[in-house]
Design an enzyme around this catalytic site. Structure first.
Site, PDB file in Angstrom:
ATOM      1  N   ASN A 166      50.906 -49.407   8.912  1.00  0.00           N
ATOM      2  CA  ASN A 166      51.684 -50.533   9.431  1.00  0.00           C
ATOM      3  C   ASN A 166      53.116 -50.496   8.902  1.00  0.00           C
ATOM      4  O   ASN A 166      53.342 -50.141   7.745  1.00  0.00           O
ATOM      5  CB  ASN A 166      51.032 -51.853   9.006  1.00  0.00           C
ATOM      6  CG  ASN A 166      49.594 -51.955   9.458  1.00  0.00           C
ATOM      7  OD1 ASN A 166      49.254 -51.582  10.563  1.00  0.00           O
ATOM      8  ND2 ASN A 166      48.738 -52.455   8.587  1.00  0.00           N
ATOM      9  N   GLN A 211      52.102 -55.151   7.815  1.00  0.00           N
ATOM     10  CA  GLN A 211      52.386 -54.606   6.486  1.00  0.00           C
ATOM     11  C   GLN A 211      52.574 -55.763   5.519  1.00  0.00           C
ATOM     12  O   GLN A 211      53.472 -56.583   5.679  1.00  0.00           O
ATOM     13  CB  GLN A 211      53.642 -53.727   6.521  1.00  0.00           C
ATOM     14  CG  GLN A 211      53.922 -53.027   5.209  1.00  0.00           C
ATOM     15  CD  GLN A 211      55.168 -52.146   5.263  1.00  0.00           C
ATOM     16  OE1 GLN A 211      55.931 -52.169   6.234  1.00  0.00           O
ATOM     17  NE2 GLN A 211      55.375 -51.372   4.210  1.00  0.00           N
ATOM     18  N   HIS A 229      52.243 -46.970   2.867  1.00  0.00           N
ATOM     19  CA  HIS A 229      50.877 -46.604   2.533  1.00  0.00           C
ATOM     20  C   HIS A 229      50.097 -46.385   3.822  1.00  0.00           C
ATOM     21  O   HIS A 229      50.460 -46.898   4.873  1.00  0.00           O
ATOM     22  CB  HIS A 229      50.188 -47.658   1.654  1.00  0.00           C
ATOM     23  CG  HIS A 229      50.145 -49.026   2.236  1.00  0.00           C
ATOM     24  ND1 HIS A 229      51.257 -49.853   2.307  1.00  0.00           N
ATOM     25  CD2 HIS A 229      49.129 -49.734   2.778  1.00  0.00           C
ATOM     26  CE1 HIS A 229      50.921 -51.008   2.854  1.00  0.00           C
ATOM     27  NE2 HIS A 229      49.634 -50.958   3.168  1.00  0.00           N
ATOM     28  N   HIS A 246      46.174 -46.463   5.427  1.00  0.00           N
ATOM     29  CA  HIS A 246      44.777 -46.853   5.267  1.00  0.00           C
ATOM     30  C   HIS A 246      43.884 -45.751   5.842  1.00  0.00           C
ATOM     31  O   HIS A 246      44.172 -45.212   6.906  1.00  0.00           O
ATOM     32  CB  HIS A 246      44.474 -48.134   6.058  1.00  0.00           C
ATOM     33  CG  HIS A 246      45.226 -49.327   5.590  1.00  0.00           C
ATOM     34  ND1 HIS A 246      44.656 -50.296   4.801  1.00  0.00           N
ATOM     35  CD2 HIS A 246      46.504 -49.723   5.812  1.00  0.00           C
ATOM     36  CE1 HIS A 246      45.548 -51.241   4.557  1.00  0.00           C
ATOM     37  NE2 HIS A 246      46.683 -50.915   5.160  1.00  0.00           N
TER      38      HIS A 246
END
Length: 137
Positions: free
Chosen positions: A87, A94, A100, A102
């Protein structure tokens, strides 16, 4: 590393986490609010707010690492597949402004998680979108 970033601190060992992988560039941890059993996060040790700021060298390593972790999840956890979710921006979901990714294991018979209702794209709208995006590349 950014001093006020929780993911920087976790990725660099300043806070404890359930780590499933670590190297010089990344730390992979279990998500504290998992969508499914084994839900993990790939965290770069260097701070990047989102994919738009991500360094090319780091970016080139994220997808191969996600595939390696996902394969290990299929073999180790018995999941049928996995989603990679990344995101960018608060409106996109986010919640921590540190890039990052997932890795969400998906199990046979489990709930739908990443889905949407397909709409229709008309040709005039497609033309406008293409022109608007191309103008900024």
């Amino acid at each position: 590393m950014k001093d006020d970033c929780i993911f920087c601190k976790i990725a660099n060992g300043m806070f404890p986490a359930a780590k499933i992988y670590e190297d010089e560039d990344f730390c992979v941890i279990l998500d504290l609010g998992p969508a499914s059993k084994g839900h993990a996060l790939i965290l770069p040790k260097e701070h990047f707010q989102d994919v738009c700021e991500l360094d090319g060298n780091v970016a080139s390593k994220v997808l191969p690492l996600a595939g390696r972790i996902g394969k290990a999840m299929k073999e180790g956890l018995g999941c049928a597949g996995f989603n990679l979710v990344q995101n960018n921006g608060e409106e996109a979901g986010q919640s921590v402004m540190h890039f990052h990714m997932h890795i969400i294991p998906r199990y046979k018979g489990g709930p739908k998680m990443v889905a949407w209702e397909p709409k229709t794209l008309n040709q005039e709208e497609a033309k406008d979108i293409v022109e608007a995006v191309k103008a900024k590349l």
